[in-house]
Every structure is written in C-alpha cells, then in structure tokens.
Design an enzyme around this catalytic site. Sequence first.
Site, PDB file in Angstrom:
ATOM      1  CG  ASP A  87      48.895 -23.364 -17.091  1.00 55.41           C
ATOM      2  OD1 ASP A  87      47.730 -23.466 -16.625  1.00 55.41           O
ATOM      3  OD2 ASP A  87      49.302 -22.350 -17.698  1.00 55.41           O
ATOM      4  CG  HIS A 177      30.739 -35.936   0.677  1.00 54.45           C
ATOM      5  ND1 HIS A 177      30.650 -34.616   0.294  1.00 54.45           N
ATOM      6  CD2 HIS A 177      30.475 -35.966   2.003  1.00 54.45           C
ATOM      7  CE1 HIS A 177      30.360 -33.885   1.344  1.00 54.45           C
ATOM      8  NE2 HIS A 177      30.233 -34.661   2.393  1.00 54.45           N
ATOM      9  CG  HIS A 239      25.535 -32.712   0.501  1.00 49.36           C
ATOM     10  ND1 HIS A 239      26.177 -33.393  -0.506  1.00 49.36           N
ATOM     11  CD2 HIS A 239      26.440 -31.809   0.960  1.00 49.36           C
ATOM     12  CE1 HIS A 239      27.414 -32.922  -0.644  1.00 49.36           C
ATOM     13  NE2 HIS A 239      27.583 -31.961   0.231  1.00 49.36           N
ATOM     14  CE  LYS A 339      29.432 -23.830   6.253  1.00 48.12           C
ATOM     15  NZ  LYS A 339      30.025 -25.129   6.591  1.00 48.12           N
TER      16      LYS A 339
END
Length: 493
Positions: A87, A177, A239, A339
């Site tokens: 935990d 990333h 990004h 999107k």
Amino acid sequence: MPQACTYVVFGATGNLSLTKLMPAFYHLEEMGRLQEEVNILAIGRREWSREEWVKVAREAVSPKARGGINETVFKRFCDRLDYFQMDITDPAAYQALQKHVEDSNWSCNMAFYLSLGPDQFAGVVKQLGKSALLDETRGWKRVVLEKPFGYDSDSAKQLQLQLNQYLKEEQTYRIDHYLGKGMVQNVMVFRFANLMMEPLWNRNYIDHIQITHAEDKPIGTRAGYYDTSGAMRDMIQSHLLQLLALVAMEPPASMDAEDLRDEKVKLLKSIRSISKNNVNSQAYRAQYSEGTVNGKAVPAYLDEPGVADDSVTETYAALKVYIDNWRWAGVPFYIQTGKNMPKNKTLVSICFKHPPKQFFRDSQVKKMEPNWIVFGIQPEESIWIEMTAKQPGLEINTQQMSLNATMKKEGEQSNDAYEELLLDVIKGDRSLFLRYDEVKAAWKVVDPILQAWASDASYIDTYPSGSWGPAGSSKLFDSADQGWRYSLKTEGL
C-alpha cells in the site's frame, strides 16, 4: 554506459506499465541492452505471487513483441522480474520494500518509475525520502515522473516545492515519451548536421510552421482523467510544445543534456504571452460529435462513459504562437491536436516563402506552390521535401516535385520511445527528460488560454468524428494562403 540497476515500477499493474513499460523492457532484453545485474521489481496492490506477475507480464508483452515472443529471450526477461505487494500510502511498507531489495541482494543503484496519477507523486516521493530509499550514499537513486506535471503553473510549482524536500533536480526524470521517438530526434539531426539548412531556418525564408497531431481513437477508458484535463493540457502543453522547441531553438553549445535543455528553455521563454483579449484569435477548441472512424460508427464525446453531460472539455485544440526573438520574429507557429480524426498522424510542416519574383507564374494558370519540408513523425517516419521543377516538354511549364527520405522500410517496426528512455534513466542521460524550468515555461504559454476557457463553460464547438477537426480553426491563420496540412504528400504529387 548501461549499469547495474534495480528498477522499481510503482503502478506496475496499470495500463501504462502493461502496454508500454513491460514490452519496452522485454525489447531491451531482446537487443541485449540490459546488464546482467538489472532487476525489475513491480509494485502493486494485488496480492500476487511472483509467478502470477510473470504470467501477467507475458500477457502484456505477447501482443507487443516484434515478430512474436522469443522464448529464450522471455526466460531471461522473466529471471529479472519480481513482484512486491504494498500500500503506497503506508509508511511501514517502504521499510519492507527496502528490506526486500536488500535481502534479494540487488544493485544499490535504484530507479523508481512512478507510473501513477500525478496526485500521488508527492506522497510516494515523501515516503521514499523518509525511508532513506533516496539516499545516495550507496549507489545512485533516480525517480521517473510521468506527465502531467501539475495541472497549471501554480500546481506545478506546489508539486515541485514538495519534491524539493526529498529529491534533487539531478535525481528527477520528468518523462515525455515524445522526445524518445526516433523522428523527433531526427529533427535535431536534420537541422544541426546539415549546413545547407541553417541559413534558411529563419524568418527571412520561412512563411509559417505547423505541428499536427491527430488520433483516430476516442478517449476510451480515460474519461476520469481526460474530462478534467482536455487536449490542451494532455498534448499541447507537454508533447507538442516540446516538439516546437526542438524545431525552433538555437543550436546548443553541445548535445550534452544541460546545453540542449538550456536552449529549449530559452525558446519556450521567448514565446509571446497570450493576453486574455487575444485568446479567441490565437486558440480554438472543439469536441468530437458522433460520426464514423475507420468504417465504424462512434458516439459523441458527451456520450462516452464517465463524461459529464454538460462537459465543455476540448478533444480538439489549436494554438497560434509567435516567438519574439531575432530568428523567428513575425513567423506564426500553428499547433493542433485532436481525437477521433480519420488517421493517426503526427507531422511537422515547414512552409517556405515564395521567391521575391515568380518568373514562371505566367506559364501556367494556377499560382506556383511554395517549397515545403515535412517531417513525418508517426506513423510514416519520413522527411518529405517539395520543390518546383520544369515539366517534360517544349514549353517552360512548372510542376511540383518531391524528394522523399523514408526512415523506415515497409513492414519494418520502429523501436518504441520508452525503450530509449528507460535505458537513458539507467545511463543517467537526462537530455530527453524535462527540467522544471521547461515545465514552468510551457505552462506559462497555455495558462491564459485555460483560464479563459474555464470561465466560458456555456458553449464549445463540435466536429464530426472521422473529420479533420472543426472548420472554425481556420480563423487562426494569418493569411488566406495558409491552411492545415494533413499529409506528407500534397494533392497532385
């Protein structure tokens, strides 16, 4: 050089770990890039045995393994894996974690990957610090933080102040990333390794620059996060502003981490502040409605599970910025992301100005097209250059021709960005990770827009799913000759 390391992955049973981190570790194993003394300890709440975790890891790696799982490689990979149930809110659990690592006789060099919600970063780092797990008297200690780093400038500052109590900046690896993608790094190589480009890379020759990131997917199961975030925070603040910095920054003194990051910070700080009065002329938002994507009917954003009925969260965001420095004064930079668009696509498109005099314009009806350099970041990894040349025949009629440098052979699969970034953490190379002043400068760019949008919750434009976004975003362009570019290849080429 890669070193011995104990990689501790918090949130190892979550989506990011299973879809990105574990496959990336497996591919590093396959390429022989991990030292023998690298161990990967998964942290989770479930009461799993090591064998149960290995089974889950295999299920995660199988669909991602390039060419299918190699059993010999996977056995070596499994030998590195272990599981520890804890935990993360329990201080005593961190003492048990430390004892587990010591009893296993693993490396004292430790990387803690926080694949967690950003609201949990400070608490976990606090407990790591209090339990001496960040003490570098024996081996280095590094903490990897996923985005988002804060929710706005103020929350980012508060988070940083909390981390500073237990963590030094050189121990902090804020991961983006996108910076690990091969073609993103190729933007730097193309600019700084080719002398012929540098004289043209400025306001004298470039008309405008576009950065487009399109996804052919909805929000999926991310409504809990996305409906409080939106496209501006999720993609542009992190990004795409990083991508802009690489395209527009000055040549660094060297490719060392700090020199490179110094130039990115300088560029981000040079972006002209957007006043509240200019938000409507420099930013645009919209939300996808129902439509068809890849031949399948899809629902509107408001009909997605977990989305509030009256949500005005943007699934499309566009931004126009100006950079107030010598190189880029007056050149507009257009950024958009959305999107449920027709295709997955990320492009950086550089449009050059027309020659001072168009000698050959009278030889054909239509106006000659400008030169373009387009970087296909994904899925097409390519550099596409468009120029004007003479058509075959007796008359001097011009045509647009292209030079296409494809970075990836047909059918060839690229390395995932996380593979390089996970390895860079072990090597201690921070050049592709964000410094706090980078994060702060990026928030400063978008904060005025987010504040203006938050105060206007009465209406948001929509665009049909499967389209290239709202027509209203075209109002951002400085001239009628400018428009969004969605492909490497233009019509007629």
